[in-house]
Design a protein around this motif. Structure first.
Motif, PDB file in Angstrom:
ATOM      1  N   UNK A 113       0.732  -1.349  -0.203  1.00  0.00           N
ATOM      2  CA  UNK A 113      -0.081  -0.036   0.151  1.00  0.00           C
ATOM      3  C   UNK A 113       1.175   1.378  -0.352  1.00  0.00           C
ATOM      4  N   UNK A 114       2.120   1.251   1.020  1.00  0.00           N
ATOM      5  CA  UNK A 114       2.951   2.553   0.594  1.00  0.00           C
ATOM      6  C   UNK A 114       3.312   2.436  -0.796  1.00  0.00           C
ATOM      7  N   UNK A 115       3.489   0.996  -1.192  1.00  0.00           N
ATOM      8  CA  UNK A 115       4.187   1.219  -2.195  1.00  0.00           C
ATOM      9  C   UNK A 115       3.168   1.620  -3.184  1.00  0.00           C
ATOM     10  N   UNK A 116       2.666   1.387  -3.548  1.00  0.00           N
ATOM     11  CA  UNK A 116       0.958   2.018  -4.640  1.00  0.00           C
ATOM     12  C   UNK A 116       1.652   3.513  -4.331  1.00  0.00           C
ATOM     13  N   UNK A 117       0.766   4.083  -3.216  1.00  0.00           N
ATOM     14  CA  UNK A 117       0.839   5.228  -2.585  1.00  0.00           C
ATOM     15  C   UNK A 117       1.376   6.429  -3.218  1.00  0.00           C
ATOM     16  N   UNK A 118       3.004   5.630  -2.642  1.00  0.00           N
ATOM     17  CA  UNK A 118       4.134   6.569  -3.395  1.00  0.00           C
ATOM     18  C   UNK A 118       3.964   6.177  -5.451  1.00  0.00           C
ATOM     19  N   UNK A 119       3.479   5.778  -5.371  1.00  0.00           N
ATOM     20  CA  UNK A 119       3.602   5.368  -6.938  1.00  0.00           C
ATOM     21  C   UNK A 119       2.678   6.209  -7.797  1.00  0.00           C
ATOM     22  N   UNK A 155       1.063   9.347  -6.018  1.00  0.00           N
ATOM     23  CA  UNK A 155       1.572  10.272  -5.842  1.00  0.00           C
ATOM     24  C   UNK A 155       2.233  10.495  -6.853  1.00  0.00           C
ATOM     25  N   UNK A 156       3.134  10.336  -6.805  1.00  0.00           N
ATOM     26  CA  UNK A 156       4.081  10.508  -8.270  1.00  0.00           C
ATOM     27  C   UNK A 156       3.667  10.574  -9.698  1.00  0.00           C
ATOM     28  N   UNK A 157       2.487   9.752  -9.671  1.00  0.00           N
ATOM     29  CA  UNK A 157       1.815  10.211 -11.084  1.00  0.00           C
ATOM     30  C   UNK A 157       0.642  11.680 -11.270  1.00  0.00           C
ATOM     31  N   UNK A 158       0.494  12.045  -9.692  1.00  0.00           N
ATOM     32  CA  UNK A 158      -0.240  12.871  -9.404  1.00  0.00           C
ATOM     33  C   UNK A 158       0.651  13.734  -9.655  1.00  0.00           C
ATOM     34  N   UNK A 159       1.495  13.590  -8.836  1.00  0.00           N
ATOM     35  CA  UNK A 159       2.714  14.747  -9.844  1.00  0.00           C
ATOM     36  C   UNK A 159       3.407  15.449 -10.875  1.00  0.00           C
ATOM     37  N   UNK A 160       3.510  14.296 -11.533  1.00  0.00           N
ATOM     38  CA  UNK A 160       3.890  14.562 -13.005  1.00  0.00           C
ATOM     39  C   UNK A 160       2.662  14.926 -13.923  1.00  0.00           C
TER      40      UNK A 160
END
Length: 170
Positions: A81-87, A89-94
């Motif tokens: 879940x942490x990895x998914x959340x980070x991914x 977050x990265x997608x949202x930032x992009x």
């Protein structure tokens, strides 16, 4: 000391032996049987208690294994879940960067369009002012459409030269 032997001694011995046999037969054997049964029940109870203890320990070990597995699975799920959340977050930032860049590009295009419109308005107004100024100096003879077109062309050429001199300065 004289020992007097008569028939009472053998009768007493026989009576004792009969009484002992009766006691053994009527009381000792049933009491021994009751004691034996009780000992067997106690032994069976102890065996059952040991078996229950063994099953309880096995159950406790199984529960502990399941609990350990559940904890490991929970840690795995939390990590995923942490990895998914980070991914995410990265997608949202992009996406946010892309949208910001798109908005910035649109703003630049709009600014360029507005700038060009302002330059065009200034050219028309400058041409009209030049014709007006020249007509006042020379008279009303310059107020024709051809004169205005010629003045607009001269102003456009001058504006083009000014823009070329300024170059990329914004």
């Amino acid at each position: 000391m004289i020992i007097h032997l008569d028939a009472t001694l053998p009768i007493e011995v026989a009576t004792f032996l009969v009484f002992f046999w009766l006691l053994k037969r009527l009381f000792y054997q049933p009491v021994a049987e009751i004691a034996r049964r009780r000992a067997e029940r106690i032994e069976a109870g102890l065996r059952a208690a040991e078996e229950s203890q063994r099953r309880a320990e096995e159950t406790q070990r199984a529960v502990q294994r399941q609990l350990d597995e559940a904890r490991a699975e929970a840690r795995t799920i939390i990590a995923a879940a942490g990895k998914d959340a980070e991914a995410e977050r990265q997608a949202l930032m992009a996406r946010a960067r892309e949208e910001a860049e798109s908005l910035l590009q649109q703003a630049r295009i709009e600014i360029q369009r507005e700038r060009q419109a302002a330059v065009d308005r200034l050219r028309r107004e400058a041409g009209a002012l030049a014709v007006l100024a020249a007509s006042r100096v020379v008279g009303n003879a310059l107020d024709t459409a051809a004169t205005r077109e010629r003045a607009d062309k001269v102003i456009a050429d001058l504006a083009g030269e000014a823009v070329a001199e300024v170059g990329g300065v914004h």
